[in-house]
Design a protein around this motif. Structure first.
Motif, PDB file in Angstrom:
ATOM      1  N   ARG A   1      21.120   9.418 -16.136  1.00 44.87           N
ATOM      2  CA  ARG A   1      21.904   9.807 -17.078  1.00 44.87           C
ATOM      3  C   ARG A   1      22.002  11.176 -17.332  1.00 44.87           C
ATOM      4  O   ARG A   1      20.767  11.875 -17.533  1.00 44.87           O
ATOM      5  CB  ARG A   1      21.832   8.917 -18.599  1.00 44.87           C
ATOM      6  N   GLY A   2      23.345  11.756 -17.293  1.00 44.59           N
ATOM      7  CA  GLY A   2      23.453  13.141 -17.820  1.00 44.59           C
ATOM      8  C   GLY A   2      23.372  14.232 -16.876  1.00 44.59           C
ATOM      9  O   GLY A   2      23.492  15.443 -17.052  1.00 44.59           O
TER      10      GLY A   2
ATOM     11  N   ARG B   1      24.022  16.727 -13.450  1.00 44.56           N
ATOM     12  CA  ARG B   1      25.285  17.516 -12.915  1.00 44.56           C
ATOM     13  C   ARG B   1      24.977  17.468 -11.456  1.00 44.56           C
ATOM     14  O   ARG B   1      24.265  17.851 -10.808  1.00 44.56           O
ATOM     15  CB  ARG B   1      25.375  18.817 -13.743  1.00 44.56           C
TER      16      ARG B   1
ATOM     17  N   GLY C   1      26.591   7.990 -16.186  1.00 45.56           N
ATOM     18  CA  GLY C   1      27.116   7.731 -17.665  1.00 45.56           C
ATOM     19  C   GLY C   1      28.234   8.442 -17.862  1.00 45.56           C
ATOM     20  O   GLY C   1      28.696   8.836 -18.674  1.00 45.56           O
TER      21      GLY C   1
ATOM     22  N   GLU D   1      31.129   7.575 -20.249  1.00 44.41           N
ATOM     23  CA  GLU D   1      30.655   7.776 -21.775  1.00 44.41           C
ATOM     24  C   GLU D   1      30.552   9.324 -22.001  1.00 44.41           C
ATOM     25  O   GLU D   1      29.881   9.687 -23.059  1.00 44.41           O
ATOM     26  CB  GLU D   1      29.304   7.151 -22.087  1.00 44.41           C
TER      27      GLU D   1
ATOM     28  N   GLN E   1      28.852  11.556 -20.360  1.00 45.36           N
ATOM     29  CA  GLN E   1      27.646  12.330 -20.089  1.00 45.36           C
ATOM     30  C   GLN E   1      27.731  12.988 -18.600  1.00 45.36           C
ATOM     31  O   GLN E   1      28.343  12.384 -17.809  1.00 45.36           O
ATOM     32  CB  GLN E   1      26.434  11.243 -20.078  1.00 45.36           C
ATOM     33  N   GLY E   2      27.012  14.038 -18.332  1.00 45.99           N
ATOM     34  CA  GLY E   2      26.839  14.299 -17.227  1.00 45.99           C
ATOM     35  C   GLY E   2      28.303  15.083 -16.490  1.00 45.99           C
ATOM     36  O   GLY E   2      29.133  15.177 -17.122  1.00 45.99           O
TER      37      GLY E   2
END
Ligand SMILES: C[S@@+](CC[C@H](N)C(=O)[O-])C[C@H]1O[C@@H](n2cnc3c(N)ncnc32)[C@H](O)[C@@H]1O
Length: 274
Positions: free
Chosen positions: A93-94, A96, A116, A119, A121-122
């Protein structure tokens, strides 16, 4: 009437089935008042199987193609990333991420779900020679990665460092083994060079290579700049294909990669007596 995706999928597969077996559509005239043919016949074509028919036959016999259609992935390649992630835990999650050679978007779909993205994230930035249907949250550029502007454009889109650079790029094959090999090695080398520019320390580089493709200079450079190098052949990668994936984890940081590269002018200075 609302479109029925399952029915459309069945119709498409049955058309593919006919085409793969050498059947071709023959449209009779005259046409009806609505412009549609009054009668459509399907006829078996004579002669040898064409390469597109062979391709279709392979697609139809391929369980990953059917599964991708059922599960809503845009390509069978999605399963390669799913499996690579199961083996090496590369998606979190999150993260890049830069996706090189993204079309039609299977890897971006898988990565978006895992990090995610929906949502908030990332981040995922993606590039391909071909256009893709938009994927929510993914920033896409249709351009050739080999053009000098491409790395800069990707960095601009990313707006910071990346945690993962993944490349599934594959040049069109020419049928000449040596040329094809050199082309894919060229793409991976450039992708690795780009990864060194954008990865944050600890980052990961994942790229499609072909057997023997990560030997020599490329492998040496990766070993210098990353803590661990692995080669993985996912089950979804066709057994008769020489493709496999190189996974380099634990990027040691740009300072080290830059120090190993002679800076422009260094060679001249070293050569000059004064
Ligand atoms: C095997 S497909 C990628 C499949 C994708 N990973 C997926 O999951 O759907 C390889 C892609 O690499 C792209 N490609 C090849 N050479 C490229 C280049 N020089 N620049 C950008 N994309 C390239 C091709 O257009 C092709 O779409």
């Amino acid at each position: 009437m609302a479109p029925n995706p399952a029915r459309a999928c069945r119709r498409r597969r049955s058309a593919q089935w006919r085409s793969a077996r050498g059947w071709r559509r023959v449209t009779t005239s005259p046409r009806g008042p609505d412009g549609r043919p009054l009668k459509v016949r399907v006829k078996k074509s004579r002669g040898r199987t064409t390469s597109s028919q062979k391709w279709l036959q392979r697609q139809l016999n391929d369980p990953y193609v059917a599964r991708a259609q059922r599960e809503g992935w845009r390509s069978r390649a999605a399963f390669k990333l799913i499996e690579l992630d199961e083996k090496a835990k590369i998606l979190r999650r999150g993260l890049r991420i830069v996706d090189l050679g993204a079309a039609p978007g299977g890897w971006s779909q898988v990565a978006a779900k895992k990090i995610g993205l929906e949502e908030g994230q990332g981040k995922i930035v993606a590039i391909d020679l071909l256009e893709i249907d938009p994927i929510p949250g993914v920033t896409f550029a249709q351009m050739d990665f080999l053009t000098p502007e491409a790395p800069g454009r990707l960095m601009e889109m990313l707006g910071g460092q990346a945690d993962l650079v993944m490349s599934d790029m594959a040049a069109n094959t020419t049928g000449h083994k040596k040329t094809d090999h050199l082309r894919i090695v060229g793409l991976v080398e450039l992708a690795a060079e780009f990864a060194r520019q954008v990865l944050a320390p600890g980052g990961t580089f994942l790229a499609k290579v072909i057997q023997g493709g990560t030997e020599g200079t490329l492998l040496g450079d990766l070993k210098r700049d990353f803590a661990q190098i692995r080669h993985i052949k996912p089950a979804a990668s066709r057994a008769d294909s020489a493709e496999l994936y190189v996974l380099a984890t634990g990027f040691r940081g740009r300072a080290l990669a830059d120090a190993a590269e002679p800076a422009p002018g260094d060679a001249d200075e070293a050569a000059s007596p004064g």
